[in-house]
Design a protein around this motif. Structure first.
Motif, mmCIF file in Angstrom:
data_model
loop_
_atom_site.group_PDB
_atom_site.id
_atom_site.type_symbol
_atom_site.label_atom_id
_atom_site.label_comp_id
_atom_site.label_asym_id
_atom_site.label_seq_id
_atom_site.Cartn_x
_atom_site.Cartn_y
_atom_site.Cartn_z
ATOM 1 N N ARG A 6 10.615 48.205 -23.430
ATOM 2 C CA ARG A 6 11.002 46.796 -23.361
ATOM 3 C C ARG A 6 12.209 46.630 -22.444
ATOM 4 O O ARG A 6 12.872 47.603 -22.100
ATOM 5 C CB ARG A 6 11.295 46.233 -24.742
ATOM 6 N N LYS A 7 12.479 45.374 -22.083
ATOM 7 C CA LYS A 7 13.644 45.079 -21.243
ATOM 8 C C LYS A 7 14.927 45.368 -22.012
ATOM 9 O O LYS A 7 14.993 45.135 -23.220
ATOM 10 C CB LYS A 7 13.631 43.623 -20.783
ATOM 11 N N LEU A 8 15.913 45.848 -21.273
ATOM 12 C CA LEU A 8 17.246 46.016 -21.845
ATOM 13 C C LEU A 8 17.972 44.684 -21.799
ATOM 14 O O LEU A 8 17.862 43.937 -20.824
ATOM 15 C CB LEU A 8 18.040 47.045 -21.034
ATOM 16 N N ALA A 64 13.274 52.742 -23.569
ATOM 17 C CA ALA A 64 12.269 53.296 -24.471
ATOM 18 C C ALA A 64 12.889 53.292 -25.863
ATOM 19 O O ALA A 64 14.010 53.784 -26.051
ATOM 20 C CB ALA A 64 11.895 54.712 -24.054
ATOM 21 N N VAL A 65 12.163 52.733 -26.812
ATOM 22 C CA VAL A 65 12.684 52.589 -28.170
ATOM 23 C C VAL A 65 11.765 53.338 -29.134
ATOM 24 O O VAL A 65 10.536 53.217 -29.072
ATOM 25 C CB VAL A 65 12.767 51.092 -28.566
ATOM 26 N N GLY A 72 15.796 56.275 -24.406
ATOM 27 C CA GLY A 72 15.701 56.473 -22.970
ATOM 28 C C GLY A 72 15.815 55.143 -22.260
ATOM 29 O O GLY A 72 15.725 54.081 -22.888
ATOM 30 N N PHE A 73 16.045 55.199 -20.961
ATOM 31 C CA PHE A 73 16.116 53.977 -20.166
ATOM 32 C C PHE A 73 15.775 54.280 -18.724
ATOM 33 O O PHE A 73 15.804 55.427 -18.280
ATOM 34 C CB PHE A 73 17.499 53.317 -20.267
ATOM 35 N N PHE A 74 15.403 53.228 -17.998
ATOM 36 C CA PHE A 74 15.128 53.359 -16.569
ATOM 37 C C PHE A 74 15.417 52.040 -15.884
ATOM 38 O O PHE A 74 15.255 50.971 -16.459
ATOM 39 C CB PHE A 74 13.702 53.853 -16.302
ATOM 40 N N ASP A 75 15.900 52.154 -14.648
ATOM 41 C CA ASP A 75 16.263 51.008 -13.818
ATOM 42 C C ASP A 75 15.472 51.104 -12.522
ATOM 43 O O ASP A 75 15.305 52.206 -11.983
ATOM 44 C CB ASP A 75 17.760 51.021 -13.472
ATOM 45 N N MET A 76 15.021 49.960 -12.013
ATOM 46 C CA MET A 76 14.199 49.988 -10.801
ATOM 47 C C MET A 76 14.294 48.686 -10.039
ATOM 48 O O MET A 76 14.750 47.674 -10.563
ATOM 49 C CB MET A 76 12.757 50.283 -11.166
#
Length: 168
Positions: A6-8, A64-65, A72-76
């Motif tokens: 999901r979105k942060l 990531a939840v 976890g997380f990711f930016d793009m």
């Protein structure tokens, strides 16, 4: 294991920062000096993330939840590289060590690739520390390969970052 992508949100800043610090301390042990890793501040990272949310409106921030916990997380977004003007970029992708080799990274990567593809990009790049062989293997399993581009950065000491790319 059910992972939700999901979105942060701004209210997730502290939890994202905690994940970020934990992931860096694990992923970069033996690469980045211990002193640098030990001095990472969750509070400072949380503030930096809140600033990023306000300053960089074109960047997409996801997490990531698992069981209501950000693991976890990711930016793009659009590539920052001048030689790649019509290319997508994954700026960051991290998970905490406890979830390595459990499919979390792959799920985040697949989501990032699909999102950037739907945004119209035919190529995606990312940067990885040359010494980070674990991450490099992961990116290669995801279809990325070293495109020959390198740059020097400093994270407690001079390090070489290399660019990986994938054509969609």
């Amino acid at each position: 294991m059910e992972i939700i992508i999901r979105k942060l949100l701004p209210e997730n800043a502290y939890e994202r920062a905690s994940c970020h610090v934990s992931a860096w301390r694990s992923a970069y042990k033996g690469i980045v000096p211990d002193e640098y890793l030990n001095n990472l501040s969750i509070e400072k990272r949380a503030e930096k993330f809140k600033q990023k949310l306000q300053e960089f409106k074109d960047v997409l921030y996801y997490c990531a939840v698992y069981e209501n916990r950000i693991i976890g997380f990711f930016d793009m977004g659009k590539s920052c590289d001048e030689d790649k003007p019509n290319t997508g970029e994954i700026y960051a992708i991290y998970s905490i060590e406890e979830f390595w080799s459990k499919g979390v990274g792959r799920q985040m990567m697949d989501y990032a690739i699909d999102t950037l593809k739907h945004m119209g990009y035919n190529e995606i790049v990312l940067w990885v520390l040359e010494e980070n062989s674990r991450a490099r293997r992961f990116y290669e399993k995801c279809g990325f390969s070293f495109d020959g581009t390198k740059k020097e950065i400093t994270i407690g000491k001079p390090l070489i970052e290399i660019r990986y790319a994938i054509n969609l």
